[in-house]
Design a protein around this motif. Structure first.
Motif, PDB file in Angstrom:
ATOM      1  N   LEU A  83      92.899-111.239 -34.737  1.00 33.79           N
ATOM      2  CA  LEU A  83      91.815-112.067 -34.188  1.00 33.79           C
ATOM      3  C   LEU A  83      92.321-113.406 -33.684  1.00 33.79           C
ATOM      4  N   LYS A  84      93.362-113.923 -34.299  1.00 38.24           N
ATOM      5  CA  LYS A  84      93.953-115.191 -33.860  1.00 38.24           C
ATOM      6  C   LYS A  84      94.742-115.022 -32.561  1.00 38.24           C
ATOM      7  N   ASN A  85      95.132-113.779 -32.249  1.00 33.47           N
ATOM      8  CA  ASN A  85      95.990-113.529 -31.089  1.00 33.47           C
ATOM      9  C   ASN A  85      95.321-112.724 -29.982  1.00 33.47           C
TER      10      ASN A  85
ATOM     11  N   ASP B 109     105.605-114.748 -35.791  1.00 32.27           N
ATOM     12  CA  ASP B 109     104.421-114.368 -36.553  1.00 32.27           C
ATOM     13  C   ASP B 109     103.871-112.996 -36.142  1.00 32.27           C
ATOM     14  N   VAL B 110     104.543-112.290 -35.228  1.00 32.60           N
ATOM     15  CA  VAL B 110     104.101-110.966 -34.781  1.00 32.60           C
ATOM     16  C   VAL B 110     104.499-109.941 -35.837  1.00 32.60           C
ATOM     17  N   PRO B 111     103.576-109.068 -36.233  1.00 33.39           N
ATOM     18  CA  PRO B 111     103.916-108.049 -37.231  1.00 33.39           C
ATOM     19  C   PRO B 111     104.994-107.100 -36.704  1.00 33.39           C
TER      20      PRO B 111
ATOM     21  N   PHE C 107     102.294-104.384 -24.691  1.00 37.50           N
ATOM     22  CA  PHE C 107     101.372-104.882 -25.707  1.00 37.50           C
ATOM     23  C   PHE C 107     101.332-106.397 -25.707  1.00 37.50           C
ATOM     24  N   ASN C 108     102.483-107.036 -25.574  1.00 39.49           N
ATOM     25  CA  ASN C 108     102.526-108.504 -25.548  1.00 39.49           C
ATOM     26  C   ASN C 108     101.771-109.047 -24.346  1.00 39.49           C
ATOM     27  N   THR C 109     101.919-108.398 -23.201  1.00 40.11           N
ATOM     28  CA  THR C 109     101.213-108.824 -21.994  1.00 40.11           C
ATOM     29  C   THR C 109      99.711-108.656 -22.176  1.00 40.11           C
TER      30      THR C 109
ATOM     31  N   MET D 112      98.023-108.538 -24.996  1.00 40.05           N
ATOM     32  CA  MET D 112      97.552-109.518 -25.979  1.00 40.05           C
ATOM     33  C   MET D 112      97.388-110.890 -25.333  1.00 40.05           C
ATOM     34  N   ARG D 113      98.352-111.285 -24.500  1.00 34.23           N
ATOM     35  CA  ARG D 113      98.265-112.590 -23.835  1.00 34.23           C
ATOM     36  C   ARG D 113      97.060-112.636 -22.895  1.00 34.23           C
ATOM     37  N   GLU D 114      96.821-111.556 -22.139  1.00 34.39           N
ATOM     38  CA  GLU D 114      95.675-111.518 -21.226  1.00 34.39           C
ATOM     39  C   GLU D 114      94.358-111.597 -21.985  1.00 34.39           C
ATOM     40  N   ASN D 115      94.267-110.895 -23.118  1.00 36.65           N
ATOM     41  CA  ASN D 115      93.050-110.931 -23.921  1.00 36.65           C
ATOM     42  C   ASN D 115      92.835-112.312 -24.529  1.00 36.65           C
ATOM     43  N   LYS D 116      93.905-112.932 -25.004  1.00 31.81           N
ATOM     44  CA  LYS D 116      93.780-114.271 -25.590  1.00 31.81           C
ATOM     45  C   LYS D 116      93.377-115.286 -24.523  1.00 31.81           C
ATOM     46  N   ASP D 117      93.984-115.193 -23.338  1.00 29.95           N
ATOM     47  CA  ASP D 117      93.619-116.094 -22.243  1.00 29.95           C
ATOM     48  C   ASP D 117      92.147-115.917 -21.865  1.00 29.95           C
ATOM     49  N   ALA D 118      91.679-114.678 -21.826  1.00 33.73           N
ATOM     50  CA  ALA D 118      90.274-114.418 -21.488  1.00 33.73           C
ATOM     51  C   ALA D 118      89.341-115.046 -22.519  1.00 33.73           C
ATOM     52  N   GLN D 119      89.713-114.973 -23.798  1.00 31.66           N
ATOM     53  CA  GLN D 119      88.887-115.593 -24.839  1.00 31.66           C
ATOM     54  C   GLN D 119      88.862-117.102 -24.702  1.00 31.66           C
TER      55      GLN D 119
END
Length: 103
Positions: free
Chosen positions: A11-13, A73-75, A86-88, A90-97
């Motif tokens: 949720l933080k990422n 901090d990535v599992p 996956f990293n890309t 995650m970054r796109e989803n975090k930027d959208a949030q």
């Protein structure tokens, strides 16, 4: 890492809870999950949604085998470090949030 630690990290990422699973969504369709973490009693599985709509397990590990990288901090143990898309995502989803907060 246990279920609660993985959920908090997700949720933080940029992940969001969809159908009780931390999920990543398509950037253009934020209501449809395309990657999710499924928590079982002793293991966590990483699944990807195929174009036909079926979920396919990409990787899985016991909670004891999943550890947070001390630097990023990535599992580690679920395949995040070996699959760069996956990293890309995650970054796109975090930027959208983050940017949705400015609307």
């Amino acid at each position: 890492m246990d279920r609660d630690e993985l959920t908090a990290w997700a949720l933080k990422n940029g992940w969001r809870m969809i159908a009780d699973c931390p999920s990543l969504t398509k950037p253009r369709n934020p209501k449809e999950a395309i990657v999710r973490m499924v928590f079982k009693t002793t293991v966590v599985n990483l699944e990807v949604k195929k174009p036909a709509g079926k979920w396919e397990k990409v990787s899985g590990a016991s909670y004891a085998a999943v550890v947070a990288d001390p630097e990023t901090d990535v599992p580690q143990g679920l395949g995040f470090e070996t699959i760069p898309s996956f990293n890309t995502l995650m970054r796109e989803n975090k930027d959208a949030q983050v940017f949705s907060a400015f609307k």
